[in-house]
Write a protein that holds these residues in place. Structure first.
Motif, mmCIF file in Angstrom:
data_model
loop_
_atom_site.group_PDB
_atom_site.id
_atom_site.type_symbol
_atom_site.label_atom_id
_atom_site.label_comp_id
_atom_site.label_asym_id
_atom_site.label_seq_id
_atom_site.Cartn_x
_atom_site.Cartn_y
_atom_site.Cartn_z
ATOM 1 N N LEU A 101 1.096 -0.919 -0.245
ATOM 2 C CA LEU A 101 0.294 -0.024 0.122
ATOM 3 C C LEU A 101 0.807 1.509 -0.208
ATOM 4 N N LEU A 102 1.849 1.438 0.498
ATOM 5 C CA LEU A 102 2.213 2.080 1.202
ATOM 6 C C LEU A 102 3.724 2.584 -0.311
ATOM 7 N N ALA A 103 3.870 1.842 -1.430
ATOM 8 C CA ALA A 103 4.356 1.302 -2.434
ATOM 9 C C ALA A 103 3.040 1.876 -3.273
ATOM 10 N N LEU A 104 2.732 2.222 -3.444
ATOM 11 C CA LEU A 104 1.172 2.307 -4.580
ATOM 12 C C LEU A 104 1.119 3.780 -4.498
ATOM 13 N N VAL A 105 1.198 3.849 -3.056
ATOM 14 C CA VAL A 105 0.683 5.992 -1.788
ATOM 15 C C VAL A 105 1.998 6.113 -3.196
ATOM 16 N N PHE A 106 2.921 6.040 -2.742
ATOM 17 C CA PHE A 106 4.704 6.434 -3.389
ATOM 18 C C PHE A 106 4.905 6.558 -4.602
ATOM 19 N N ALA A 107 4.155 5.540 -5.737
ATOM 20 C CA ALA A 107 4.346 5.697 -7.333
ATOM 21 C C ALA A 107 2.994 6.590 -7.373
ATOM 22 N N ALA A 108 2.165 6.828 -7.091
ATOM 23 C CA ALA A 108 0.824 8.011 -7.066
ATOM 24 C C ALA A 108 1.343 9.428 -7.116
ATOM 25 N N GLU A 109 2.039 9.550 -6.210
ATOM 26 C CA GLU A 109 3.013 10.761 -5.047
ATOM 27 C C GLU A 109 4.422 11.665 -6.915
ATOM 28 N N LEU A 110 4.190 10.301 -6.909
ATOM 29 C CA LEU A 110 5.706 10.275 -7.675
ATOM 30 C C LEU A 110 5.130 10.588 -8.825
ATOM 31 N N ALA A 111 4.453 10.314 -9.337
ATOM 32 C CA ALA A 111 3.359 10.555 -10.636
ATOM 33 C C ALA A 111 2.260 12.088 -11.145
ATOM 34 N N TRP A 112 2.173 12.032 -9.749
ATOM 35 C CA TRP A 112 2.275 13.859 -9.557
ATOM 36 C C TRP A 112 3.077 14.631 -8.745
ATOM 37 N N ALA A 113 3.548 14.320 -8.759
ATOM 38 C CA ALA A 113 5.060 15.191 -8.269
ATOM 39 C C ALA A 113 5.634 15.609 -9.758
ATOM 40 N N LEU A 114 5.288 14.461 -10.918
ATOM 41 C CA LEU A 114 6.043 14.487 -12.262
ATOM 42 C C LEU A 114 5.187 14.874 -13.431
ATOM 43 N N THR A 115 3.915 15.025 -12.928
ATOM 44 C CA THR A 115 3.154 15.465 -14.021
ATOM 45 C C THR A 115 2.860 17.413 -13.738
ATOM 46 N N ARG A 116 3.327 17.816 -11.995
ATOM 47 C CA ARG A 116 3.159 18.945 -11.753
ATOM 48 C C ARG A 116 4.226 19.557 -11.857
ATOM 49 N N SER A 117 5.747 19.236 -12.326
ATOM 50 C CA SER A 117 7.165 18.891 -13.012
ATOM 51 C C SER A 117 6.596 20.134 -14.052
ATOM 52 N N ARG A 118 5.922 19.526 -14.863
ATOM 53 C CA ARG A 118 6.029 19.519 -16.832
ATOM 54 C C ARG A 118 4.779 21.063 -16.079
ATOM 55 N N THR A 119 3.947 20.587 -15.580
ATOM 56 C CA THR A 119 2.774 21.812 -15.678
ATOM 57 C C THR A 119 3.205 23.159 -15.451
ATOM 58 N N LEU A 120 4.379 23.310 -14.375
ATOM 59 C CA LEU A 120 5.036 24.193 -13.885
ATOM 60 C C LEU A 120 6.716 24.965 -15.167
ATOM 61 N N ALA A 121 6.582 23.505 -15.369
ATOM 62 C CA ALA A 121 7.723 24.239 -16.811
ATOM 63 C C ALA A 121 7.000 25.015 -18.306
ATOM 64 N N MET A 122 6.081 24.386 -18.284
ATOM 65 C CA MET A 122 5.158 24.661 -19.162
ATOM 66 C C MET A 122 4.712 26.427 -19.138
ATOM 67 N N SER A 123 4.553 26.644 -17.581
ATOM 68 C CA SER A 123 3.267 27.937 -17.107
ATOM 69 C C SER A 123 3.918 29.233 -17.467
ATOM 70 N N GLY A 124 5.297 29.323 -18.050
ATOM 71 C CA GLY A 124 5.245 30.953 -18.942
ATOM 72 C C GLY A 124 6.626 31.327 -17.777
ATOM 73 N N PRO A 125 7.072 32.557 -18.098
ATOM 74 C CA PRO A 125 8.362 32.968 -17.467
ATOM 75 C C PRO A 125 8.114 34.090 -16.144
ATOM 76 N N GLY A 126 6.075 33.651 -15.595
ATOM 77 C CA GLY A 126 6.440 34.822 -14.549
ATOM 78 C C GLY A 126 6.129 33.492 -13.746
ATOM 79 N N ASN A 127 6.549 31.710 -13.776
ATOM 80 C CA ASN A 127 5.582 31.222 -12.889
ATOM 81 C C ASN A 127 7.290 30.445 -12.586
ATOM 82 N N THR A 128 7.937 30.748 -13.267
ATOM 83 C CA THR A 128 9.374 29.739 -13.678
ATOM 84 C C THR A 128 10.337 29.778 -12.541
ATOM 85 N N PRO A 129 10.753 27.914 -11.481
ATOM 86 C CA PRO A 129 11.065 28.365 -10.609
ATOM 87 C C PRO A 129 12.747 28.721 -10.581
ATOM 88 N N ALA A 130 13.014 29.052 -9.744
ATOM 89 C CA ALA A 130 14.574 29.356 -9.456
ATOM 90 C C ALA A 130 15.925 28.069 -9.395
#
Length: 161
Positions: A101-130
């Motif tokens: 169960l913990l492995a499934l939660v970790f896999a879901a969190e990892l998938a969420w983090a990867l999709t979120r990082s792609r969304t942040l990278a495509m969001s534009g110059p005002g929201n780019t992380p340092a």
């Protein structure tokens, strides 16, 4: 295969192998030392991801300060080697179910983090992380100065306590 791919596989193998050996050791001091190897492998991966600040923090904070603290605690407690405990079949099945169960939660969190990082990278110059150290320093001392100072006071109070 390029040199970056070889370095990626080398650092990844170091991180995975030393992490697996951490949980397989009976001597806690060896586990702590292997955990330092795992942190070094992760820092190498951060360098390959062009995040030098995170890599340096990984080495200084985790491999340096936290692991030295763990090593002192293990040596102070004088923990003996771990004895093999035979458990019942029901306890073993429950432990494996919780681990799965913990492995499934970790896999879901990892998938969420990867999709979120792609969304942040495509969001534009005002929201780019340092990513560079000067950009991180400017954000800490300009935009997040109050939070930075409050955190430093909180850490100082915790050290004095």
């Amino acid at each position: 295969m390029g040199s970056e791919a070889l370095l990626f596989y080398a650092f990844g193998a170091l991180a995975i192998l030393s992490s697996l050996l951490v949980i397989g050791q009976r001597n806690p001091i060896y586990s702590v030392l292997l955990l330092i190897g795992s942190f070094i492998g992760l820092a190498g991966l951060y360098v390959l991801l062009e995040a030098p600040f995170v890599a340096v923090i990984q080495i200084i904070v985790y491999a340096g300060a936290i692991m030295v603290l763990f090593l002192f605690v293990v040596m102070l407690l004088n923990a003996p080697r771990e004895e093999i405990v035979r458990s019942s079949m029901l306890e073993s099945a429950a432990t494996r179910a919780v681990g799965g169960l913990l492995a499934l939660v970790f896999a879901a969190e990892l998938a969420w983090a990867l999709t979120r990082s792609r969304t942040l990278a495509m969001s534009g110059p005002g929201n780019t992380p340092a990513f560079s150290v000067p950009q991180i320093g400017q954000r800490i001392f300009q935009q997040y100065a109050f939070a930075f100072e409050a955190t430093s006071i909180l850490i100082l109070v915790a050290m004095l306590g």
